[in-house]
Design a protein around this motif. Structure first.
Motif, short mmCIF file in Angstrom:
data_model
loop_
_atom_site.label_atom_id
_atom_site.label_comp_id
_atom_site.label_asym_id
_atom_site.label_seq_id
_atom_site.Cartn_x
_atom_site.Cartn_y
_atom_site.Cartn_z
N SER A 421 0.82 -1.22 0.00
CA SER A 421 0.00 0.00 0.00
C SER A 421 0.85 1.26 0.00
O SER A 421 0.30 2.37 0.01
N ASN A 422 2.12 1.09 -0.02
CA ASN A 422 3.04 2.23 0.00
C ASN A 422 2.88 3.06 -1.27
O ASN A 422 2.95 2.52 -2.39
N SER A 423 2.66 4.36 -1.12
CA SER A 423 2.48 5.25 -2.27
C SER A 423 3.70 6.14 -2.51
O SER A 423 3.64 7.05 -3.34
N HIS A 424 4.76 5.88 -1.81
CA HIS A 424 5.95 6.72 -1.92
C HIS A 424 6.79 6.30 -3.13
O HIS A 424 6.92 5.11 -3.44
N LEU A 425 7.30 7.31 -3.84
CA LEU A 425 8.22 7.07 -4.95
C LEU A 425 9.63 7.40 -4.51
O LEU A 425 9.88 8.44 -3.89
N VAL A 426 10.56 6.51 -4.84
CA VAL A 426 11.94 6.65 -4.40
C VAL A 426 12.86 6.49 -5.61
O VAL A 426 12.50 5.83 -6.60
N VAL A 427 14.02 7.09 -5.54
CA VAL A 427 14.95 7.00 -6.67
C VAL A 427 15.52 5.60 -6.76
O VAL A 427 15.69 4.90 -5.76
N ASP A 428 15.79 5.21 -7.98
CA ASP A 428 16.38 3.90 -8.25
C ASP A 428 17.91 4.05 -8.27
O ASP A 428 18.45 4.76 -9.11
N PRO A 429 18.62 3.40 -7.34
CA PRO A 429 20.08 3.58 -7.32
C PRO A 429 20.79 2.98 -8.53
O PRO A 429 21.95 3.30 -8.77
N ASP A 430 20.09 2.14 -9.29
CA ASP A 430 20.71 1.58 -10.49
C ASP A 430 20.62 2.51 -11.68
O ASP A 430 21.23 2.23 -12.72
N GLU A 458 18.62 33.49 2.21
CA GLU A 458 17.53 33.65 1.26
C GLU A 458 16.91 32.30 0.91
O GLU A 458 15.69 32.17 0.77
N PHE A 459 17.75 31.30 0.81
CA PHE A 459 17.27 29.95 0.48
C PHE A 459 16.38 29.42 1.60
O PHE A 459 15.32 28.83 1.36
N VAL A 460 16.81 29.63 2.86
CA VAL A 460 16.04 29.10 4.00
C VAL A 460 14.75 29.88 4.20
O VAL A 460 13.71 29.31 4.55
N SER A 461 14.79 31.16 3.99
CA SER A 461 13.61 31.99 4.24
C SER A 461 12.57 31.89 3.14
O SER A 461 11.42 32.27 3.36
N ASN A 462 12.93 31.39 2.00
CA ASN A 462 11.97 31.24 0.89
C ASN A 462 11.25 29.92 1.03
O ASN A 462 11.85 28.84 0.83
N GLN A 463 9.98 29.96 1.37
CA GLN A 463 9.23 28.73 1.60
C GLN A 463 9.12 27.88 0.35
O GLN A 463 9.13 26.65 0.42
N SER A 464 9.00 28.51 -0.79
CA SER A 464 8.89 27.75 -2.03
C SER A 464 10.15 26.92 -2.29
O SER A 464 10.08 25.75 -2.69
N LEU A 465 11.27 27.56 -2.05
CA LEU A 465 12.53 26.85 -2.27
C LEU A 465 12.70 25.70 -1.28
O LEU A 465 13.10 24.59 -1.66
N ILE A 466 12.38 25.95 -0.02
CA ILE A 466 12.55 24.91 0.99
C ILE A 466 11.61 23.73 0.73
O ILE A 466 12.01 22.56 0.83
N LYS A 467 10.37 24.03 0.40
CA LYS A 467 9.41 22.94 0.14
C LYS A 467 9.84 22.10 -1.06
O LYS A 467 9.76 20.87 -1.03
N LEU A 468 10.27 22.79 -2.10
CA LEU A 468 10.71 22.05 -3.28
C LEU A 468 11.96 21.22 -2.95
O LEU A 468 12.08 20.07 -3.39
N TRP A 469 12.84 21.80 -2.17
CA TRP A 469 14.06 21.06 -1.81
C TRP A 469 13.72 19.83 -0.97
O TRP A 469 14.28 18.74 -1.20
N LEU A 470 12.79 19.96 -0.02
CA LEU A 470 12.40 18.81 0.80
C LEU A 470 11.66 17.77 -0.03
O LEU A 470 11.75 16.57 0.25
N ASP A 471 10.92 18.21 -1.05
CA ASP A 471 10.30 17.24 -1.96
C ASP A 471 11.37 16.41 -2.67
O ASP A 471 11.19 15.20 -2.88
N LEU A 472 12.44 17.08 -3.05
CA LEU A 472 13.54 16.36 -3.70
C LEU A 472 14.21 15.40 -2.73
O LEU A 472 14.56 14.27 -3.09
N ILE A 473 14.39 15.85 -1.48
CA ILE A 473 15.02 15.01 -0.48
C ILE A 473 14.16 13.79 -0.18
O ILE A 473 14.68 12.68 0.04
N GLU A 474 12.87 13.98 -0.18
CA GLU A 474 11.97 12.87 0.12
C GLU A 474 12.15 11.71 -0.86
O GLU A 474 11.98 10.54 -0.50
N CYS A 475 12.53 12.03 -2.07
CA CYS A 475 12.71 10.98 -3.08
C CYS A 475 13.92 10.10 -2.78
O CYS A 475 14.04 9.01 -3.36
N LEU A 476 14.79 10.54 -1.90
CA LEU A 476 15.94 9.73 -1.53
C LEU A 476 15.72 8.97 -0.22
O LEU A 476 16.58 8.20 0.20
N GLN A 477 14.55 9.20 0.42
CA GLN A 477 14.27 8.55 1.69
C GLN A 477 14.06 7.05 1.48
O GLN A 477 13.24 6.63 0.67
#
Length: 2029
Positions: A421-430, A458-477
């Motif tokens: 039932s996992n709906s998470h998408l993760v990067v393929d290390p291959d 500026e990077f930390v204070s910009n919510q759009s940048l931080i959210k997008l960055w965390l979305d990218l990080i989530e793909c490596l979880q």
């Protein structure tokens, strides 16, 4: 003037004269000049090909300069260079520097010139080879500190005219503007060859090949840019000018033409350009940037730079074009426009990166971006104006989320974590993006940008940048998910895990640390809170996706993660952990405040949320221990690889430390009972705990008994037990065996201890943590500074922790200097750091070592080192790891300088103080109690578990509240406490440790019924005789357990169950501790009196107890006793409970006194131990004496009965080996008085006929003497050497030989080298005298001589033949040829076996007629080459004529001097061979083999004087078997051996002398040689070599008797005139006649022997050459001959066993010549006035020193030619002694000094011949040597009693001088040259002096050009003997260099070269076809090597290593050192 290259005009261009062109340009009328426009159109026409670049560039240079010389033009413009920034651009492999002290950006770098011209003394800098290119930042204040600028750059450095004049620059503007546009047109036209429909099918090298024609023009632009600011400004003006760009395009479009061809081509090129723009793919813009979508994919080329950069991207960044574009960056206008253009192209660059086939495209792009983003001001402006950060994140978004390359190659895949039932998408290390690190370009630029604080904020204070960055990080979880395998092993292991670790480290961690380092102040708390909130929300979203967390769940059940799934990648959790840590560390906030703000409205569900956040970090820790428990073994070795990488120093701070801190935070803010339950449940410990209780309550023996009964109740109970067991096994697929369960127990206790005690290293700068890391590293092994630096946790590039390394090392370690061991060169140890003793006692933390251990053995190694340190004090203790206790918050800080850090740590510890609640939990106390019970009663647990249990109890007691009032009352009635044993939660009433320590728990167990024991005993007695075989071997207890009756059969009676009864054992933690301590004390002291009582006596508040608390050094008893002491101090009840426990012990009682670590006896063994050791020693000595007595009796029986030859074989089987007999003799000598034993042994030896010389064969292991039938040889290594030839004459001052490091210096070259002087001597002799006489007057071998060494082992020649035959079949690759082999015993290299021939006496010469019949080679020596066998055949076929003279002096001992002279003459006239020379063919073959190896060891060109006259097919042998060259060569071999032995002996004796100005070498060389080479350690090979050489010399010179004639010239020159007549009378023919007679004999065998026919032809050539030299009738005068050469030639022709009186006579006779030569040399130093004074200065006594000088001067005055040669005016007097007047003393010292070398050689020779001790510390002492040799016994100060053969010595002297006079008439030049080349001593040989700093050497050779081809060699090496530059590893730059390398190998080192490889700093030893790295002579300030300059630290010459290298060269010991020889030659020809 017409431009150059006009003659080559294939395009028929009409050129304008340069003067005309210059004139029009200066007027400014180029646009209106038709001829100029026509010229420019023709020069830069798009239709014109660019392949004729040489001609075109020369024309362009003429027009640019206006007709002046181009170099002059460049020099003029450089005067106007006003650039304040260097801006030098380099490509790959350029050597640059980086100074971290001056750097403001981690990417800062400067060129070599700017570094040298700047002040970086004492800075932290390194040299490096650029991997991707770069540019010099010198002068840029935004990148580096202005203090580090060089003297040429910086805003305040340049003071030059602003603008060059128009007449110098105007022409350049016209030409360069058109040239730039022509390049632009070339890109357009060239791109037409690309199929626009298939852009992805291009080959890898397409773009590189497509710009071949353009490259020379771009290189020309780079050359112009290097001139400086004036031309750079021209380029920039046109590149950024929008009007110029539009105008050029418009003019080309509107240009009128005669036909449509031009317009068609223009339209075609324009279409290509527009189509290329359309082909650019657009990236997908994330939704958060929808408002900026139009700005992202817009390409609008407004100027030249926009389009050029566009084409640069399309052609994949050509290196030379990139270099040109970057070289213009010092212009600020250009930089701003260029960065905007580059940012707009960035999206397309990333897309091209994904589709390109280029391997280095990322590096090329980084070469540009790093120069743009390192400057904070420019990067900030680019971010504000060009949306830089959104573009970078959008690029990463497209890489991850958008489909790439092809439809099947998707980066994101469905995550399989937990369930389907996992709906998470993760990067393929291959995927290739991760495998090829394609993301690295964007991440590198983003990380570089975030090093600037404003951009990071500026990077930390910009919510759009931080959210997008965390979305990218989530793909490596949880990427690279591992699913545990059961049953079968994984089929194929994929090595993808490292790409996953690299991705998280670079993609996630690097950005995280870049952000954290900028948010440290209290003003940024809002940013921290906001960031933490975003991260926590993203974690909860992810947990929801993986179905582990649901906030809407009403029950809030904490789900357990799937234990079969394991991933090491949790970047979101680690973001949360690291941000939390640094916020608590740097800012004044509390953890509670952060928790409240992070959770917000979810604060009520904190326990539920934290438990779910904890799930995966805790599961990761458990999985880590499961891997080491081999529970994941089916998944392959890659699982252990992941576990090791997880804790590796490069990853640990961002991985394991972050996970551990997050667990600590959650533990501090969670319910302790809940946490401990989850902890032990997931560690599989809780289940084991419950099972152990149940199994203890349900005795398995009863279960077995039930199965053998018919009772229904028993059957039902058995079925229930079986069902319970099956359910338990089904509930968990991970049923652990005992080893796995023990490992998991240790793992759980280890992790719990780390959660409580470890302080994770998550700070960017922390002195205390850095200190702990260094102590941990040093505890595992001694380490170099670089190993410490590289092994420290790598947090980020700007971490300041490394600045603490050196101060900490100074405090915690002792520095170990680099070791010097001549025999282990391959393992030379570098400078290392070793922990101080106090560190082991006070700071060694085994728990932290476990945390940092990549491999489990690392902890064991550290603990072993800890024990080794303690065993020096007390070797008998079994020490425990010294686990440390935490310092209490109220303790005083110990480091004042770091008190702020300690305050922060205390605050952080206070925030996490609630984690200590984990120790106050019932489950933990129950588990600890159960472990103690199992250890005491069952002894099933390891000691490792016990010391963790004790440690956790210590922590519990240590951190508990000391408050007895709050403790519950403990009832004395043990049965009153009610609890359920199967429910551990009911064992204790409270969570407090002080209560639970005293609480007794009743453990159910079973014991045997005593009634049943009596019944069993009666049954066993009655059936003892009838016992079956089944039960005979089974003990009674085992039979009871197995259900057997004493008779051996099962008893079905149910009454037998009553043999066990149920009992309850009441134990508490305190009672078990006391009992364990008591049992341990009894084991340690078995001899205690059992009647005494067992008590605990504490040492409270005294110094002895403090020692243990600080050092924690002790064994099991010490730790338990300390724990009991701590417990007793908790409250009164604990103390009383301990006392009651002591009273209730029902065991033998004894005393126990506490052992304190600080007591005087703590490090000394007990008295009983000492007595036990003494007793053992006495017993061992008694056994030894018994064995010696048996050996002594056996030896006496052996010595008393002589053994016959027939009994030898039988004796070998019975008697002990000879080595044991000799050992027994030594022991007998120890037992008896010396005189008594010596006489007894002598009698026994003589009676048993044992030889004096007995040798052990190292192959057959038999001991025997040397016999002709079975000769013995010594294993030797013969090698060519040129060491002697590199000595300088002592006549000149010892020059310092330096290697060249400056163009103005000249290479070392001198004519005073030994080999040059000797070559000059030989050449002059051959020009003036007979060649035959010359060859008997000098020695060769100064270059290419042979030196022999032996390892000291012997073998039989027949054993050696078998050994060699085996080796030839299995030839190893490490030998340079099949001649070399390894000694069978010591494995040292050898290539020869020299016959020792020591026990064969001298016999009478056999008498026979001369037989010259054809020679037949015996079958026994068929393997010996025929050319070499000829040398020995004379011994078999040639016999001496019968004469009375040969027998006259045979056995008569002569006393008179005249008789000795006559005896020597007769011995030289007639051959004298040993018996073996004439009869033993085996020995003859051995000597021939030895001579063969001697010959092969010498390079061909050094075997004789005139090598050029030899035919090419005979270069492998000498001239003729009877030629004089052989005699000269063989005697020269002895000379080389003697000279080197003497040199080494002098070095040893003079090594400790300090002489500032002396003829001896420097003290450092001699001292080092003394330490590394002992002259006495290795026996010289001179005597075996003398035996081989003398045999062949006597064979070669048996006819013409040249040595008899030489002897007559020494003792009575008048008789020498009749020598030929004398020889004719005894019937001896000449050499040539005998040779011709041999070749005239016609046999079939000789006719087929090509080698013999070749020798015949060669002899004919020799005859012709001798006939041509008949005009040279004179022999070499005696005074011009080398006296040592004459001595050796005479000795080798005398019998081998020579009487000492004969030897002394020969030495003294030749010494007369040496003395007269020295006097003549002295007179040559006199000027005419001085001669006149000395000629009349005589003493009253005859034959005094002055008398000799006066007589010789008077003789010279009477001559004509000598007088002229000796004439010298006072103005030309030599300055050798710097004296104008010669005194008697100075003249005498001069002569004695000249004689010293001869005296040294003869003294050494005498010590060899007669086995005498060489003079100790008396070499070079004239008087001592004279006495030692017995030459002169008179008073040398007055009368020189030289031993002359006559009473009129002046007649002999006059004869010798007359010889000089005669030859001086015809050969005055040669005679004068020979007189000037006196026989001097020489300085010791030297290697070149090297500069102290390696940078001086490296800088000179880095760009050193070849003197033949002017190219820079790829690999260059310098010869340390002569300084010649050689190409290394066969990377030859030209054929001339290749030829020079080939010649140099033999000419300089005679096959042995010592090369310094410049690029690696290593010295290489080349021995023939082998080579080996030796070591590096240059070490850094920490004593470390830097091979291949990988670290780039400053290196400095290590004099000790260089002296060791020199001594190895002197002593020829390279083959005896443990070098790693490789058969790969460095020089292939």
């Amino acid at each position: 003037m017409q431009p150059k290259a006009q003659t080559s005009n294939p395009n028929n261009i009409i050129y304008v004269p340069t003067e005309r062109f210059r004139e029009v340009c200066l007027r400014g009328g180029c646009e209106n000049s038709k001829e100029i426009n026509t010229l420019l159109d023709n020069l830069f026409s798009p239709d014109k090909p660019l392949n004729n670049f040489n001609c075109d560039i020369d024309i362009l240079k003429d027009y640019i300069t206006g007709g002046i010389d181009f170099e002059l033009f460049k020099n003029k413009l450089k005067a106007y260079d006003s650039s304040s920034v260097c801006g030098l651009v380099w490509n790959v492999n350029y050597v640059a520097y980086r100074c971290r002290t001056c750097a403001l950006s981690p990417c800062m770098s400067i060129c070599a010139d700017c570094f040298k011209n700047g002040d970086h003394q004492g800075h932290d800098y390194n040299m490096f080879r650029s991997g991707a290119g770069g540019a010099c930042d010198c002068g840029d204040e935004h990148v580096m500190n202005p203090k580090g600028f060089c003297k040429s750059h910086g805003c305040d450095k340049k003071k030059v005219p602003n603008q060059p004049p128009d007449d110098l620059i105007k022409c350049s503007e016209i030409i360069l503007s058109n040239l730039i546009y022509r390049i632009l047109q070339y890109f357009r036209s060239q791109y037409s060859s690309i199929d626009s429909t298939l852009p992805n099918t291009l080959s890898r090298n397409f773009y590189a090949n497509s710009l071949t024609d353009l490259n020379p023009y771009i290189d020309f632009l780079n050359d112009l840019c290097s001139i400086g600011t004036p031309l750079r400004k021209i380029f920039v003006d046109y590149l950024i000018d929008e009007n110029f760009y539009n105008k050029k395009i418009q003019l080309e479009k509107e240009r009128p033409c005669d036909n449509d061809r031009f317009s068609q081509k223009y339209n075609y090129r324009q279409e290509i350009y527009l189509k290329a723009l359309e082909m650019q793919e657009s990236i997908v813009i994330p939704d958060v940037f929808n408002d900026k979508k139009d700005e992202f994919n817009k390409l609008d080329h407004k100027n030249m730079i926009d389009e050029i950069l566009f084409w640069c991207v399309r052609f994949e960044f050509p290196e030379n074009l990139v270099k040109f574009l970057l070289s213009l960056l010092p212009d600020f206008r250009y930089k701003m426009i260029f960065i905007k253009s580059f940012v707009f192209q960035y999206n397309y660059i990333s897309l091209m990166l994904l589709k390109s086939n280029s391997e280095h495209l990322s590096s090329k792009v980084v070469h540009i971006s790093v120069q743009l983003f390192s400057n904070e001001a420019i990067a900030l402006k680019a971010m504000q104006e060009c949306n830089l950060l959104p573009i970078l994140l959008s690029t990463l978004y497209n890489m991850i989320f958008i489909q790439t390359r092809n439809s099947d190659d998707k980066l994101l895949v469905k995550n399989k974590l937990e369930n389907d039932s996992n709906s998470h998408l993760v990067v393929d290390p291959d995927n290739s993006i991760l495998q090829e690190n394609l993301y690295w370009l964007v991440i590198s630029d983003l990380s570089n940008l975030l090093t600037h604080q404003k951009i990071a904020l500026e990077f930390v204070s910009n919510q759009s940048l931080i959210k997008l960055w965390l979305d990218l990080i989530e793909c490596l979880q949880t990427m690279n998910l591992n699913i545990r395998k059961y049953g079968e092993h994984v089929q194929q292991e994929t090595p993808t895990y490292f790409s996953s670790f690299s991705a998280e480290l670079e993609f996630c961690s690097s950005i995280m640390w870049s952000i954290i380092q900028h948010i440290k102040t209290n003003e940024q708390i809002d940013l921290i809170v906001s960031l933490l909130k975003f991260i926590s929300e993203k974690i909860l979203v992810w947990l929801n996706k993986v179905t582990l967390f649901d906030l809407n769940d009403a029950n809030k059940i904490i789900k357990r993660p799937n234990f079969k799934h394991l991933s090491f990648h949790l970047p979101l959790h680690r973001y949360l952990s690291c941000v939390l840590y640094n916020s608590l560390y740097n800012q004044n906030v509390s953890l509670q405040f952060l928790m409240e703000n992070i959770l917000g409205d979810k604060l009520d569900f904190k326990e539920y949320i934290l438990a779910n956040i904890l799930a995966h970090p805790l599961q990761l820790q458990i999985g880590f221990h499961e891997i080491h428990t081999n529970m994941w073994v089916r998944n392959g070795m890659q699982m252990k690889g992941q576990a090791m990488t997880y804790v590796q120093n490069h990853f640990c701070s961002s991985f394991s430390d972050a996970d551990l801190f997050l667990i600590q935070v959650i533990a501090a803010h969670s319910n302790a009972e809940t946490f401990i339950n989850i902890f032990f449940e997931r560690f599989h410990i809780k289940k084991w705990f419950l099972n152990s209780i149940r199994k203890r309550c349900r005795n398995p023996e009863l279960k077995i008994a039930r199965k053998n009964t018919d009772s229904v109740e028993n059957l039902v109970e058995t079925m229930i037990d079986d069902v319970i067991d099956s359910n338990e096994s089904e509930s968990n697929a991970d049923d652990l065996d005992s080893a796995q369960q023990t490992s998991m127990l240790v793992g759980s206790l280890t992790l719990l201890s780390q959660i409580l005690m470890i302080k994770p290293n998550l700070s960017l700068s922390n002195y205390q943590l850095t200190r702990k890391e260094i102590v941990t590293l040093l505890s595992v092994s001694d380490r170099t500074f670089s190993q410490v630096e590289e092994s420290l946790p790598d947090i980020c590039s700007l971490s300041t922790a490394k600045k603490f390394i050196q101060p900490i090392l100074n405090e915690v370690s002792d520095y170990l200097q680099p070791s010097l061991d001549a025999m282990s060169i391959g393992n030379l140890k570098q400078g290392r750091y070793k922990p101080k003793d106090c560190i082991w006692l006070n700071e060694y933390d085994p728990l932290y070592v476990m945390l940092r251990s990549v491999k489990r053995r690392e902890f064991q190694e550290s603990f072993d080192r800890y024990n080794q340190f303690l065993e020096k004090k007390n070797p008998k203790k079994n020490y425990w790891p010294p686990f440390r206790l935490a310092k209490k918050t109220n303790e005083k800080m110990s480091f004042d300088e770091h008190s702020k850090e300690l305050e922060i740590e205390s605050k952080l510890e206070l925030e996490l103080s609630n984690k200590w609640n984990l120790l106050n939990t019932k489950l933990l106390h129950a588990i600890l109690l159960n472990l103690l019970y199992e250890h005491f009663y069952n002894e099933t647990l390891s000691e490792k578990i016990l010391y963790f249990v004790i440690y956790i109890l210590e922590l519990s007691v240590y951190n508990s509240e000391v408050n007895s009032q709050n403790s519950m009352d403990i009832d004395t009635d043990l049965n009153k406490h009610q609890f359920d044993e199967l429910n551990p939660d009911t064992w204790f009433k409270t969570n407090k440790i002080q209560d639970n320590l005293c609480t007794y728990v009743a453990f159910t167990t079973y014991e045997r019924n005593s009634e049943f024991e009596s019944v069993k005993l009666e049954a066993s007695e009655s059936t003892e005789c009838a016992s079956t075989s089944t039960s005979q071997n089974v003990p009674p207890f085992k039979r009871i357990r197995s259900g057997l009756t004493p008779s051996g059969s099962r008893d079905p009676s149910p009454q037998k169950i009553e043999q066990f009864k149920k009992v309850h054992v009441h134990e508490s933690i305190i009672s078990l501790l006391v009992k364990i301590l008591h049992r341990k004390s009894c084991e340690n002291d078995k001899d205690q009196v059992k009647s005494k009582s067992f008590t605990l006596e504490y040492h409270v508040d005294n110094e002895e107890s403090i020692s243990f608390k600080t050092s924690r050094v002790g064994d099991e008893s010490d730790f338990i006793l300390n724990l009991l002491e701590m417990i007793s101090k908790l409250n009164e009840k604990c103390r009383v409970n301990i006392e009651k426990t002591l009273e209730n012990i029902n065991l033998p009682k004894a005393n126990l006194i506490e052992k304190s670590l600080s007591s005087p006896n703590v490090f000394t063994g007990s008295t009983s131990n000492e007595e036990e050791m003494k007793l053992k020693k006495l017993k061992a000595k008694a056994r030894q004496q018994k064995i010696l007595a048996q050996m002594s009796s056996s030896q006496k029986a052996f010595l008393s009965n002589p053994i016959n030859k027939t009994d030898i074989e039988a004796y070998k089987e019975l008697a002990p080996p000879e080595k044991e007999v000799s050992k027994v003799n030594e022991e007998l000598l120890e037992e008896k008085p010396e005189a008594e034993v010596s006489g007894e042994l002598v009698d026994k030896i003589s009676s048993s006929q044992i030889n004096d010389e007995v040798y052990d064969c190292c192959i057959c292991r038999l001991s025997s003497d040397d016999t002709p039938e079975r000769p013995i040889g010594v294993i030797a290594l013969l090698q060519s050497t040129s060491v002697l030839g590199n000595r300088e004459s002592i006549r000149v001052e010892n020059q310092v030989k330096k290697i060249v490091i400056n163009e103005n210096e000249k290479s070392y070259l001198t004519n005073n080298l030994c080999w040059k002087r000797e070559d000059t001597r030989t050449r002059n002799m051959i020009e003036a005298f007979k060649p035959e006489s010359c060859k008997y007057s000098v020695n060769i071998g100064w270059r290419g001589g042979v030196y022999a060494q032996m390892c000291g082992h012997y073998l039989h020649f027949d054993c050696y033949s078998s050994y060699r035959q085996t080796l030839d079949e299995q030839l190893t690759t490490t030998r340079s040829s099949n001649v070399e082999y390894a000694c069978p015993l010591c494995r040292q290299t050898a290539n020869c076996v020299l016959p020792i021939n020591t026990n064969i006496p001298v016999k009478k010469a056999q008498k026979a007629s001369l037989d010259l019949s054809p020679w037949n080679v015996p079958s026994t020596v068929s393997n010996v080459p025929a050319k070499i066998w000829i040398l020995s055949s004379l011994a078999e076929k040639t016999q001496l004529p019968e004469t009375n003279e040969s027998e006259k002096f045979e056995d008569t001992k002569l006393n008179t001097t005249d008789e000795i002279y006559e005896k020597i003459l007769n011995l030289l006239k007639f051959r004298s061979f040993s018996n073996s020379d004439l009869t033993s063919k085996i020995l003859t073959q051995c000597k021939n083999d030895a001579l063969t190896i001697i010959t092969m060891s010498t390079p061909i060109e050094f075997r004789h004087i005139e090598q050029k006259s030899l035919p090419s097919h005979l270069h492998s042998i000498f001239k003729s078997p009877v030629d004089d060259d052989i005699v000269m060569f063989t005697s020269s071999v002895l000379r080389t051996q003697l000279e080197i032995d003497l040199m080494l002996l002098l070095m040893q004796q003079q090594g400790k002398q300090c002489q500032e100005k002396s003829s001896l070498p420097s003290t450092s060389q001699s001292e080092n040689l003394t330490n590394t080479f002992n002259f006495k350690k290795k026996k010289s090979c001179f005597m075996p070599m003398l035996d081989v050489v003398s045999t062949h010399c006597r064979l070669m010179c048996h006819e013409n008797k040249p040595h008899a004639k030489q002897w007559l010239m020494l003792i009575n020159p008048a008789l020498s005139k009749d020598m030929n007549k004398f020889l004719f009378k005894i019937g001896v023919k000449s050499n040539i006649d005998n040779t011709m007679e041999f070749f005239d004999s016609d046999t079939s065998e000789q006719a087929n022997d090509s080698s013999l026919s070749g020798l015949k032809d060669f002899h004919q050539s020799i005859l012709q050459s001798r006939l041509n030299s008949l005009n040279k009738q004179d022999d070499v005068p005696v005074l011009l001959r080398d006296p040592i050469a004459v001595l050796l030639l005479i000795l080798v022709n005398l019998p081998f066993s020579l009487e000492k009186s004969v030897f002394t006579c020969v030495v003294s006779s030749i010494f007369n010549v040496v003395f007269i030569q020295s006097v003549v040399d002295l007179i040559k130093e006199f000027d005419d006035e001085e001669k006149e004074i000395w000629s009349n200065n005589t003493d009253d006594q005859n034959f005094s020193f002055k008398h000799y000088i006066s007589h010789i001067i008077q003789f010279i005055k009477k001559t004509n030619h000598l007088k002229r040669l000796f004439s010298k005016n006072a103005s030309t007097t030599s300055n050798y002694f710097m004296k104008t007047i010669w005194t008697t003393e100075s003249a005498k010292n001069y002569v004695e000094t000249k004689c010293l070398h001869y005296l040294n050689i003869t003294s050494l020779l005498q010590s060899y011949l007669y086995d005498q001790d060489v003079l100790k510390n008396s070499m070079n002492s004239y008087e001592n040597l004279i006495k030692y040799l017995g030459i002169n016994s008179g008073d040398s100060s007055k009368k020189l009693n030289l031993k002359w053969p006559t009473t009129k010595p002046f007649e002999i002297i006059d004869f010798w001088l007359n010889e000089l006079e005669k030859v001086s008439e015809a050969y005055s030049v040669q005679v004068n040259n020979l007189l000037n080349i006196s026989f001097d001593r020489y300085h010791f040989p030297q290697l070149l002096d090297l500069p102290y700093s390696y940078s001086d050497l490296f800088s000179f050779y880095l760009n050193k050009k070849c003197k033949f081809c002017s190219k820079v060699p790829k690999e260059i090496a310098a010869c340390l003997v002569c300084g010649t530059e050689l190409c290394f590893r066969c990377h030859y730059c030209c054929d001339s260099m290749k030829e020079m390398n080939k010649k140099h190998v033999n000419s300089c080192g005679a096959g042995t070269l010592i090369l310094l490889h410049i690029n690696s700093t290593y010295v290489y030893i080349v021995r023939g076809k082998r080579c080996s790295p030796w070591a590096s002579l240059y070490l850094d300030e920490h004593g470390e090597e830097d091979k291949d300059l990988k670290r780039g630290k400053p290196l400095f010459l290590n004099e000790q290593r260089y002296n060791l290298l020199k001594s190895s060269w002197y002593s020829h010991s390279f083959d005896y050192q443990s070098l790693k020889w490789h058969n790969t030659s460095l020089f292939i020809y």
